[in-house]
Scaffold this active site. Structure first.
Site, PDB file in Angstrom:
ATOM      1  N   ARG A  51      72.858  66.800  63.624  1.00 18.29           N
ATOM      2  CA  ARG A  51      71.508  66.297  63.429  1.00 18.29           C
ATOM      3  C   ARG A  51      71.219  65.019  64.215  1.00 18.29           C
ATOM      4  O   ARG A  51      70.184  64.924  64.884  1.00 18.29           O
ATOM      5  CB  ARG A  51      71.235  65.992  61.945  1.00 18.29           C
ATOM      6  N   THR A  52      72.080  64.038  64.125  1.00 23.52           N
ATOM      7  CA  THR A  52      71.730  62.731  64.699  1.00 23.52           C
ATOM      8  C   THR A  52      71.609  62.848  66.218  1.00 23.52           C
ATOM      9  O   THR A  52      70.614  62.405  66.812  1.00 23.52           O
ATOM     10  CB  THR A  52      72.786  61.687  64.301  1.00 23.52           C
ATOM     11  N   ARG A 101      77.526  56.868  68.438  1.00 22.44           N
ATOM     12  CA  ARG A 101      78.287  57.071  67.199  1.00 22.44           C
ATOM     13  C   ARG A 101      79.751  56.874  67.531  1.00 22.44           C
ATOM     14  O   ARG A 101      80.231  57.333  68.584  1.00 22.44           O
ATOM     15  CB  ARG A 101      78.058  58.475  66.653  1.00 22.44           C
ATOM     16  N   HIS A 129      74.714  53.633  58.848  1.00 27.80           N
ATOM     17  CA  HIS A 129      74.026  54.708  59.580  1.00 27.80           C
ATOM     18  C   HIS A 129      72.524  54.423  59.487  1.00 27.80           C
ATOM     19  O   HIS A 129      71.784  55.111  58.779  1.00 27.80           O
ATOM     20  CB  HIS A 129      74.382  56.057  58.947  1.00 27.80           C
TER      21      HIS A 129
HETATM   22  N1   CP Z   1      73.225  63.154  58.814  1.00 33.30           N
HETATM   23  C1   CP Z   1      74.060  63.145  59.859  1.00 33.30           C
HETATM   24  O1   CP Z   1      74.479  62.090  60.340  1.00 33.30           O
HETATM   25  O2   CP Z   1      74.377  64.390  60.356  1.00 33.30           O
HETATM   26  P1   CP Z   1      75.257  64.656  61.641  1.00 33.30           P
HETATM   27  O3   CP Z   1      76.651  64.162  61.362  1.00 33.30           O
HETATM   28  O4   CP Z   1      75.181  66.139  61.881  1.00 33.30           O
HETATM   29  O5   CP Z   1      74.656  63.858  62.779  1.00 33.30           O
END
Ligand code: CP
Length: 304
Positions: A51-52, A101, A129
């Site tokens: 997602r991010t 990240r 986050h």
């Molecule tokens: N919510 C979130 O950080 O999802 P991802 O790890 O898929 O980016």
């Protein structure tokens, strides 16, 4: 030039402005289509993400900009031993803004100290986050209409869940918020995360029993037990299914409860709940794109 390494890098006024911009993007997408033409976003993901990373990239494309980067440390020169600082100095030669990240807490802060373009923390270890928190706040605003006077239940791995840490830090600044912290004893919120609650005299309670508090909640924020942060696989296996939300467990919940989850989900929400109108975690993933569009515009100082 601004960096966002923690949600506290943004004032409450700025957070509210970002939410307003995201809501305007949802209503008037065409207005924003070309605002970042010729601008480049680098997504540097030293740790997995769906997602991010993809919502940042979709956000930049929807603003008319371009994207470069890597999705795992092994496909970058980090695998040859390059430091975070040197990677950032290099990427600043190619991009106008960086979302990163990293599994090590504080890596985005190190990056911000050497960067010549804005750095956005897209998750650092079990620490912070902030853009997930902006996503969560936009989701709550869209779904409940307000960010104050809510009882917010946070359930699951509150020790390692960085999204929870940032959300507590942000929401305790709104009036009338009460937190219910629901976790196994071993996965309680770290003391440092509770400092702003104590300083701001924000009411909170702690329990291991989700069912006993369900009727009180306006928001239920479920989280995954963070396997990758455990030192001991046996502990993970023992704790991983501490909470599994099922339709039966929601029988005592309010009709206007909203269930959020930063995702990915493993086993903590039954798929039988996905069709319940109170479950908004996939809408939440969509809102993540709009709030990241708003944040990119703010940091690049681009006005609609
Ligand atoms: N919510 C979130 O950080 O999802 P991802 O790890 O898929 O980016």
């Amino acid at each position: 030039m601004r960096h966002i390494t923690s949600i506290t890098d943004l004032s409450l006024t700025e957070i509210d402005q970002l939410i307003e911009t995201a809501q305007d993007i949802i209503e008037h997408p065409v207005k924003y289509r070309d605002l970042c033409r010729y601008k480049k976003l680098a997504t540097l993901f030293f740790e997995p993400s769906t997602r991010t990373r993809l919502s940042f990239e979709a956000a930049m494309y929807e603003l008319g900009g371009q994207v470069l980067g890597f999705s795992e440390a092994n496909s970058s020169s980090a695998a040859k031993g390059e430091s975070v600082a040197d990677t950032i100095r290099t990427v600043c030669c190619y991009a106008d803004i960086i979302a990163m990240r990293h599994p090590k807490e504080g890596a985005p802060t190190v990056a911000s100290q050497v960067a010549s373009v804005p750095i956005i923390n897209a998750g650092d270890g079990g620490h912070n986050h902030p853009t997930q928190t902006l996503t969560d706040l936009l989701t709550i605003k869209m779904e409940k209409g307000h960010l104050d006077n809510l009882t917010v239940g946070l359930c699951g791995d509150l020790k390692f869940g960085r999204t929870v840490h940032s959300l507590i830090t942000a929401m305790c600044r709104y009036p009338g918020i009460r937190f219910v912290l629901i976790s196994p004893e071993e996965l309680k919120v770290p003391s440092y995360v509770k400092i702003p609650l104590k300083e701001g005299q924000v009411p909170y309670s702690q329990t291991t029993d989700l069912m006993s508090v369900m009727p009180e909640l306006d928001i239920l924020y479920m989280t995954r037990v963070q396997r990758e942060r455990f030192f001991n696989e046996a502990d993970y296996i023992r704790l991983k299914d501490s909470y599994i939300l099922t339709p039966e467990k929601l029988q005592s919940a309010k009709d206007d409860l909203r269930i959020l989850h930063p995702l990915p989900r493993v086993n903590e929400i039954s798929t039988a709940i996905d069709a319940d109108p109170r479950a908004v975690y996939f809408k939440q993933a969509l809102y993540g794109k709009y709030i990241r569009m708003a944040l990119i515009l703010m940091l690049l100082e681009v006005k609609a």
